[in-house]
Write a protein that holds these residues in place. Structure first.
Motif, PDB file in Angstrom:
ATOM      1  N   LEU A   1       0.865  -1.172   0.000  1.00  0.00           N
ATOM      2  CA  LEU A   1       0.000   0.000   0.000  1.00  0.00           C
ATOM      3  C   LEU A   1       0.906   1.227   0.000  1.00  0.00           C
ATOM      4  O   LEU A   1       1.584   1.512   0.990  1.00  0.00           O
ATOM      5  CB  LEU A   1      -0.912   0.006   1.228  1.00  0.00           C
ATOM      6  N   ASN A   2       0.965   1.918  -1.120  1.00  0.00           N
ATOM      7  CA  ASN A   2       1.745   3.144  -1.276  1.00  0.00           C
ATOM      8  C   ASN A   2       0.752   4.289  -1.123  1.00  0.00           C
ATOM      9  O   ASN A   2      -0.013   4.587  -2.037  1.00  0.00           O
ATOM     10  CB  ASN A   2       2.418   3.169  -2.647  1.00  0.00           C
ATOM     11  N   ILE A   3       0.751   4.917   0.044  1.00  0.00           N
ATOM     12  CA  ILE A   3      -0.269   5.897   0.422  1.00  0.00           C
ATOM     13  C   ILE A   3       0.371   7.284   0.446  1.00  0.00           C
ATOM     14  O   ILE A   3       1.474   7.449   0.989  1.00  0.00           O
ATOM     15  CB  ILE A   3      -0.848   5.534   1.804  1.00  0.00           C
ATOM     16  N   PHE A   4      -0.325   8.275  -0.098  1.00  0.00           N
ATOM     17  CA  PHE A   4       0.273   9.612  -0.183  1.00  0.00           C
ATOM     18  C   PHE A   4      -0.810  10.683  -0.312  1.00  0.00           C
ATOM     19  O   PHE A   4      -1.958  10.372  -0.621  1.00  0.00           O
ATOM     20  CB  PHE A   4       1.239   9.685  -1.372  1.00  0.00           C
ATOM     21  N   PRO A   5      -0.426  11.967  -0.117  1.00  0.00           N
ATOM     22  CA  PRO A   5      -1.409  13.051  -0.196  1.00  0.00           C
ATOM     23  C   PRO A   5      -2.011  13.249  -1.590  1.00  0.00           C
ATOM     24  O   PRO A   5      -3.225  13.344  -1.736  1.00  0.00           O
ATOM     25  CB  PRO A   5      -0.624  14.289   0.230  1.00  0.00           C
ATOM     26  N   SER A   6      -1.179  13.339  -2.635  1.00  0.00           N
ATOM     27  CA  SER A   6      -1.702  13.590  -3.985  1.00  0.00           C
ATOM     28  C   SER A   6      -0.671  13.223  -5.032  1.00  0.00           C
ATOM     29  O   SER A   6       0.507  13.579  -4.916  1.00  0.00           O
ATOM     30  CB  SER A   6      -2.076  15.062  -4.158  1.00  0.00           C
ATOM     31  N   VAL A   7      -1.114  12.558  -6.077  1.00  0.00           N
ATOM     32  CA  VAL A   7      -0.222  12.179  -7.173  1.00  0.00           C
ATOM     33  C   VAL A   7       0.314  13.414  -7.898  1.00  0.00           C
ATOM     34  O   VAL A   7       1.306  13.330  -8.617  1.00  0.00           O
ATOM     35  CB  VAL A   7      -0.931  11.200  -8.139  1.00  0.00           C
ATOM     36  N   ASP A   8      -0.309  14.561  -7.697  1.00  0.00           N
ATOM     37  CA  ASP A   8       0.116  15.797  -8.356  1.00  0.00           C
ATOM     38  C   ASP A   8       1.197  16.557  -7.595  1.00  0.00           C
ATOM     39  O   ASP A   8       1.401  17.751  -7.836  1.00  0.00           O
ATOM     40  CB  ASP A   8      -1.091  16.701  -8.617  1.00  0.00           C
ATOM     41  N   THR A   9       1.895  15.886  -6.684  1.00  0.00           N
ATOM     42  CA  THR A   9       3.056  16.495  -6.037  1.00  0.00           C
ATOM     43  C   THR A   9       4.288  15.683  -6.426  1.00  0.00           C
ATOM     44  O   THR A   9       4.197  14.491  -6.731  1.00  0.00           O
ATOM     45  CB  THR A   9       2.921  16.531  -4.499  1.00  0.00           C
ATOM     46  N   GLY A  10       5.437  16.318  -6.401  1.00  0.00           N
ATOM     47  CA  GLY A  10       6.670  15.683  -6.868  1.00  0.00           C
ATOM     48  C   GLY A  10       7.023  14.390  -6.157  1.00  0.00           C
ATOM     49  O   GLY A  10       7.327  13.375  -6.795  1.00  0.00           O
TER      50      GLY A  10
ATOM     51  N   PHE B   1      -4.240  13.366   7.810  1.00  0.00           N
ATOM     52  CA  PHE B   1      -3.793  14.571   8.505  1.00  0.00           C
ATOM     53  C   PHE B   1      -5.009  15.195   9.163  1.00  0.00           C
ATOM     54  O   PHE B   1      -6.069  15.316   8.543  1.00  0.00           O
ATOM     55  CB  PHE B   1      -3.200  15.585   7.518  1.00  0.00           C
ATOM     56  N   ILE B   2      -4.882  15.590  10.431  1.00  0.00           N
ATOM     57  CA  ILE B   2      -5.994  16.260  11.106  1.00  0.00           C
ATOM     58  C   ILE B   2      -5.672  17.714  11.442  1.00  0.00           C
ATOM     59  O   ILE B   2      -6.534  18.436  11.921  1.00  0.00           O
ATOM     60  CB  ILE B   2      -6.457  15.492  12.375  1.00  0.00           C
ATOM     61  N   THR B   3      -4.426  18.128  11.183  1.00  0.00           N
ATOM     62  CA  THR B   3      -4.037  19.531  11.328  1.00  0.00           C
ATOM     63  C   THR B   3      -3.157  19.889  10.140  1.00  0.00           C
ATOM     64  O   THR B   3      -2.707  19.021   9.392  1.00  0.00           O
ATOM     65  CB  THR B   3      -3.256  19.792  12.642  1.00  0.00           C
ATOM     66  N   GLY B   4      -2.907  21.179   9.980  1.00  0.00           N
ATOM     67  CA  GLY B   4      -1.984  21.640   8.947  1.00  0.00           C
ATOM     68  C   GLY B   4      -2.641  21.857   7.593  1.00  0.00           C
ATOM     69  O   GLY B   4      -3.828  21.586   7.403  1.00  0.00           O
ATOM     70  N   PRO B   5      -1.845  22.332   6.630  1.00  0.00           N
ATOM     71  CA  PRO B   5      -2.392  22.702   5.325  1.00  0.00           C
ATOM     72  C   PRO B   5      -2.882  21.520   4.486  1.00  0.00           C
ATOM     73  O   PRO B   5      -3.631  21.723   3.532  1.00  0.00           O
ATOM     74  CB  PRO B   5      -1.221  23.407   4.628  1.00  0.00           C
ATOM     75  N   LEU B   6      -2.492  20.302   4.828  1.00  0.00           N
ATOM     76  CA  LEU B   6      -2.950  19.116   4.088  1.00  0.00           C
ATOM     77  C   LEU B   6      -4.056  18.377   4.835  1.00  0.00           C
ATOM     78  O   LEU B   6      -4.348  17.211   4.556  1.00  0.00           O
ATOM     79  CB  LEU B   6      -1.778  18.167   3.821  1.00  0.00           C
ATOM     80  N   GLU B   7      -4.694  19.062   5.781  1.00  0.00           N
ATOM     81  CA  GLU B   7      -5.752  18.454   6.595  1.00  0.00           C
ATOM     82  C   GLU B   7      -6.743  17.689   5.732  1.00  0.00           C
ATOM     83  O   GLU B   7      -7.168  18.165   4.685  1.00  0.00           O
ATOM     84  CB  GLU B   7      -6.482  19.544   7.383  1.00  0.00           C
ATOM     85  N   ALA B   8      -7.062  16.476   6.168  1.00  0.00           N
ATOM     86  CA  ALA B   8      -8.008  15.540   5.541  1.00  0.00           C
ATOM     87  C   ALA B   8      -7.372  14.689   4.444  1.00  0.00           C
ATOM     88  O   ALA B   8      -7.963  13.703   4.034  1.00  0.00           O
ATOM     89  CB  ALA B   8      -9.258  16.220   5.020  1.00  0.00           C
ATOM     90  N   LEU B   9      -6.170  15.053   3.983  1.00  0.00           N
ATOM     91  CA  LEU B   9      -5.483  14.198   3.020  1.00  0.00           C
ATOM     92  C   LEU B   9      -4.731  13.106   3.771  1.00  0.00           C
ATOM     93  O   LEU B   9      -4.605  13.140   4.999  1.00  0.00           O
ATOM     94  CB  LEU B   9      -4.514  15.017   2.162  1.00  0.00           C
ATOM     95  N   HIS B  10      -4.205  12.140   3.045  1.00  0.00           N
ATOM     96  CA  HIS B  10      -3.448  11.047   3.661  1.00  0.00           C
ATOM     97  C   HIS B  10      -2.002  11.455   3.904  1.00  0.00           C
ATOM     98  O   HIS B  10      -1.402  12.127   3.069  1.00  0.00           O
ATOM     99  CB  HIS B  10      -3.437   9.824   2.750  1.00  0.00           C
ATOM    100  N   SER B  11      -1.463  10.998   5.020  1.00  0.00           N
ATOM    101  CA  SER B  11      -0.029  11.153   5.244  1.00  0.00           C
ATOM    102  C   SER B  11       0.695  10.114   4.394  1.00  0.00           C
ATOM    103  O   SER B  11       0.102   9.128   3.947  1.00  0.00           O
ATOM    104  CB  SER B  11       0.304  10.996   6.731  1.00  0.00           C
ATOM    105  N   ARG B  12       1.967  10.347   4.154  1.00  0.00           N
ATOM    106  CA  ARG B  12       2.756   9.434   3.322  1.00  0.00           C
ATOM    107  C   ARG B  12       3.114   8.197   4.140  1.00  0.00           C
ATOM    108  O   ARG B  12       3.812   8.287   5.139  1.00  0.00           O
ATOM    109  CB  ARG B  12       4.020  10.128   2.828  1.00  0.00           C
ATOM    110  N   CYS B  13       2.600   7.047   3.703  1.00  0.00           N
ATOM    111  CA  CYS B  13       2.807   5.788   4.428  1.00  0.00           C
ATOM    112  C   CYS B  13       3.020   4.649   3.460  1.00  0.00           C
ATOM    113  O   CYS B  13       2.528   4.671   2.327  1.00  0.00           O
ATOM    114  CB  CYS B  13       1.581   5.443   5.277  1.00  0.00           C
ATOM    115  N   ILE B  14       3.714   3.636   3.936  1.00  0.00           N
ATOM    116  CA  ILE B  14       3.855   2.369   3.227  1.00  0.00           C
ATOM    117  C   ILE B  14       3.407   1.278   4.189  1.00  0.00           C
ATOM    118  O   ILE B  14       3.832   1.247   5.343  1.00  0.00           O
ATOM    119  CB  ILE B  14       5.311   2.102   2.799  1.00  0.00           C
TER     120      ILE B  14
END
Length: 165
Positions: free
Chosen positions: A49-58, A121-134
């Motif tokens: 499971l390659n989990i991340f905030p958005s495919v549109d980031t580097g 993420f529950i705080t910060g500018p990426l709130e509600a997106l996924h943190s980067r996890c494997i």
């Protein structure tokens, strides 16, 4: 709750990743063709499971490319790239990049994957997106390895994830 950083600034996630040795929670996510996919659909294969905030980031795009390359040499292994990105964005990215060894899945409908896995993420500018996890699973859906990347802009430890397979 876990604390990670985004460019050095602390941000909180909604919980803890599943523990090594436990069964991974099942999920229902949306594939690029808008079909539903569950973890149980992949029982019998090793799964990354390659989990991340958005495919549109580097960094997220790099992780998809790297796992696409790594998995091409592995037998009975699937890489599921999971984010909140719409299936259309996932399909566009994978099509433009010629990536066919990974499966893009979206948690856009209700965000239950991120909540169930404790990685939103529950705080910060990426709130509600996924943190980067494997998260690496064996053929029965048992967690073999986890990594929540401490600094969100950093890439995951690909070698450790592949070695866990």
């Amino acid at each position: 709750m876990a604390i990670v950083t985004l460019k050095g600034n602390a941000i909180e996630t909604s919980g803890e990743l599943p523990k090594v040795g436990t069964k991974a929670p099942d999920f229902e996510l949306t594939a690029n063709d808008l079909s539903s996919k569950k973890l149980s659909d992949f029982i019998g294969s090793k799964v990354v499971l390659n989990i991340f905030p958005s495919v549109d980031t580097g960094t997220c795009a790099k992780s998809v490319r790297q796992f696409n390359k790594e998995v091409s040499a592995l037998e009975n292994t699937k890489v599921l790239c999971i984010s909140h990105d719409l299936p259309f964005a996932n399909a566009r990215f994978c099509g433009a990049e010629g990536l066919d060894n990974v499966i893009s899945l979206s948690d856009y409908k209700n965000g239950s994957f991120g909540k169930d896995y404790g990685l939103n993420f529950i705080t910060g500018p990426l709130e509600a997106l996924h943190s980067r996890c494997i998260i690496v699973l064996d053929e029965n859906g048992t967690v073999k390895y986890t990594e929540q990347v401490a600094e969100t802009v950093d890439e995951p430890n690909y070698k450790a994830a592949i070695d866990a397979l």
